[in-house]
Scaffold this motif. Structure first.
Motif, PDB file in Angstrom:
ATOM      1  N   ILE A  41      -5.576  23.764  -0.830  1.00 22.06           N
ATOM      2  CA  ILE A  41      -6.662  24.338  -0.024  1.00 22.06           C
ATOM      3  C   ILE A  41      -6.964  25.729  -0.574  1.00 22.06           C
ATOM      4  CG2 ILE A  41      -7.263  25.175   2.311  1.00 22.06           C
ATOM      5  CD1 ILE A  41      -5.315  23.039   3.417  1.00 22.06           C
ATOM      6  N   ALA A  42      -8.231  26.118  -0.583  1.00 25.81           N
ATOM      7  CA  ALA A  42      -8.610  27.452  -1.066  1.00 25.81           C
ATOM      8  C   ALA A  42      -8.048  28.534  -0.135  1.00 25.81           C
ATOM      9  CB  ALA A  42     -10.130  27.571  -1.148  1.00 25.81           C
ATOM     10  N   ALA A  43      -7.403  29.529  -0.718  1.00 23.97           N
ATOM     11  CA  ALA A  43      -6.855  30.652   0.061  1.00 23.97           C
ATOM     12  C   ALA A  43      -6.483  31.759  -0.903  1.00 23.97           C
ATOM     13  CB  ALA A  43      -5.628  30.208   0.863  1.00 23.97           C
ATOM     14  N   GLY A  44      -6.238  32.943  -0.340  1.00 26.11           N
ATOM     15  CA  GLY A  44      -5.698  34.059  -1.113  1.00 26.11           C
ATOM     16  C   GLY A  44      -6.526  34.415  -2.329  1.00 26.11           C
ATOM     17  N   SER A  45      -5.829  34.608  -3.459  1.00 22.09           N
ATOM     18  CA  SER A  45      -6.493  35.085  -4.674  1.00 22.09           C
ATOM     19  C   SER A  45      -7.519  34.076  -5.200  1.00 22.09           C
ATOM     20  CB  SER A  45      -5.460  35.391  -5.767  1.00 22.09           C
ATOM     21  OG  SER A  45      -4.735  34.236  -6.100  1.00 22.09           O
ATOM     22  N   PHE A  46      -7.287  32.789  -4.972  1.00 20.10           N
ATOM     23  CA  PHE A  46      -8.263  31.773  -5.427  1.00 20.10           C
ATOM     24  C   PHE A  46      -9.608  31.993  -4.736  1.00 20.10           C
ATOM     25  CE2 PHE A  46     -10.522  27.797  -5.559  1.00 20.10           C
ATOM     26  CZ  PHE A  46     -10.193  27.233  -6.778  1.00 20.10           C
ATOM     27  N   VAL A 101     -11.222  25.770   2.496  1.00 16.17           N
ATOM     28  CA  VAL A 101     -11.899  24.631   1.847  1.00 16.17           C
ATOM     29  C   VAL A 101     -10.826  23.738   1.219  1.00 16.17           C
ATOM     30  CG1 VAL A 101     -13.422  23.929  -0.043  1.00 16.17           C
ATOM     31  CG2 VAL A 101     -14.049  25.873   1.410  1.00 16.17           C
ATOM     32  N   VAL A 102     -10.823  22.463   1.616  1.00 10.19           N
ATOM     33  CA  VAL A 102      -9.813  21.512   1.131  1.00 10.19           C
ATOM     34  C   VAL A 102     -10.290  20.918  -0.194  1.00 10.19           C
ATOM     35  CG1 VAL A 102      -8.530  19.404   1.658  1.00 10.19           C
ATOM     36  CG2 VAL A 102      -9.134  20.989   3.502  1.00 10.19           C
ATOM     37  N   PHE A 103      -9.419  20.944  -1.194  1.00 11.55           N
ATOM     38  CA  PHE A 103      -9.777  20.389  -2.502  1.00 11.55           C
ATOM     39  C   PHE A 103      -9.708  18.865  -2.490  1.00 11.55           C
ATOM     40  CE2 PHE A 103      -7.630  24.502  -4.030  1.00 11.55           C
ATOM     41  CZ  PHE A 103      -8.821  25.213  -3.941  1.00 11.55           C
ATOM     42  N   ALA A 104     -10.547  18.240  -3.310  1.00  5.81           N
ATOM     43  CA  ALA A 104     -10.541  16.768  -3.424  1.00  5.81           C
ATOM     44  C   ALA A 104      -9.203  16.299  -3.984  1.00  5.81           C
ATOM     45  CB  ALA A 104     -11.682  16.305  -4.326  1.00  5.81           C
ATOM     46  N   SER A 105      -8.606  17.080  -4.862  1.00  7.30           N
ATOM     47  CA  SER A 105      -7.263  16.781  -5.369  1.00  7.30           C
ATOM     48  C   SER A 105      -6.570  18.118  -5.646  1.00  7.30           C
ATOM     49  CB  SER A 105      -7.330  15.934  -6.639  1.00  7.30           C
ATOM     50  OG  SER A 105      -8.071  16.596  -7.626  1.00  7.30           O
ATOM     51  N   PRO A 106      -5.244  18.128  -5.647  1.00 11.42           N
ATOM     52  CA  PRO A 106      -4.538  19.388  -5.846  1.00 11.42           C
ATOM     53  C   PRO A 106      -4.897  20.010  -7.197  1.00 11.42           C
ATOM     54  CG  PRO A 106      -3.012  17.633  -5.228  1.00 11.42           C
ATOM     55  CD  PRO A 106      -4.330  16.993  -5.492  1.00 11.42           C
ATOM     56  N   THR A 107      -4.851  21.327  -7.246  1.00 15.98           N
ATOM     57  CA  THR A 107      -5.111  22.022  -8.510  1.00 15.98           C
ATOM     58  C   THR A 107      -3.884  22.843  -8.893  1.00 15.98           C
ATOM     59  OG1 THR A 107      -6.607  23.525  -9.653  1.00 15.98           O
ATOM     60  CG2 THR A 107      -6.169  24.030  -7.369  1.00 15.98           C
TER      61      THR A 107
END
Length: 237
Positions: free
Chosen positions: A96-101, A111-117
């Motif tokens: 999920i998008a958070a912090g420095s990203f 924002v939840v990613f479609a797959s992990p990054t």
């Protein structure tokens, strides 16, 4: 096992030699830092929680076929680990998008990613742990191509295991940092720790932060958050 001279002291841990050249004792501190050491403080009881949580989760990961440096827990704050040479790459897995990203790419937190990054940063305090890619890591001789592939494979496997486990605890695993090391024979194993210092945990229902972000962002209730995440772990492990 006898604790001999101190080899290293980092932001959150001290490392000691033992009579066995292949094993070390790690002692967890209550010291807290953020923003590459610019912010400093103390989180009372953090060392005990991080030690116990790391050990329980590493044993769980071992059972799932992911090799780790864990040997045995000695006390509330001290653990015997295999001696490794740390690969100087911090591995950040994000669900999920958070912090420095979020800051870096202008993406709203949550924002939840479609797959992990996955992303790598060069573990170097003097340079501010800059982001690097696989090719940079190979060019800098930080790891071989084969080692990087192994690290990625293990990192995604850790994510699958931990995401499922924390879901059972009513916790969303947002992102986390891993470090890997080489044993004396070159085998890559998971090292360092898995704790509220290195993971973002959000309450699955309320979104409340149950991790070091409470310290980073001056949200208050830091010790309570660490206690709560440990309580949930203990109830489900």
């Amino acid at each position: 096992m006898e604790k001999k001279e101190q080899l290293y002291e980092g932001k959150a841990k001290k490392v000691f030699r033992t009579e066995n050249p292949e094993e070390l004792i790690v002692s967890y501190k209550d010291d807290a830092t953020a923003f590459n050491g610019l912010k400093k403080g103390t989180i009372v009881g953090k060392g005990v929680i991080n030690n116990k949580m790391s050990n329980l989760l590493m044993q769980k990961l071992e059972k799932a076929g992911i090799p780790t440096h864990f040997v045995k827990e000695l006390s509330d704050r001290e653990t015997v680990v295999k001696r490794v040479s740390i690969v100087p790459l911090e591995v950040i897995v994000r669900n999920i998008a958070a912090g420095s990203f979020s800051k870096r790419y202008g993406v709203e937190e949550g924002v939840v990613f479609a797959s992990p990054t996955i992303e790598f940063s060069y573990k170097n305090d003097d340079l501010g742990d800059p982001l690097i890619n696989d090719y940079h890591a190979i060019a800098l001789k930080l790891a071989t191509e084969e080692e990087i592939e192994t690290i990625k494979k293990y990192s995604f496997a850790v994510n699958e295991q931990l995401k499922a486990f924390w879901k059972e605890c009513g916790v969303t695993l947002v992102d986390f940092k891993l470090e890997f090391g080489r044993l004396s024979d070159g085998t890559i194993v998971l090292a360092d720790e898995i704790s509220p210092d290195t993971c973002r945990f959000w309450d699955a229902k309320t979104g409340e932060k149950l991790d070091k972000d409470r310290f980073r962002r001056d949200l208050g209730g830091v010790e309570e958050a660490y206690d709560e995440i440990m309580k949930r772990l203990s109830e489900h492990i």
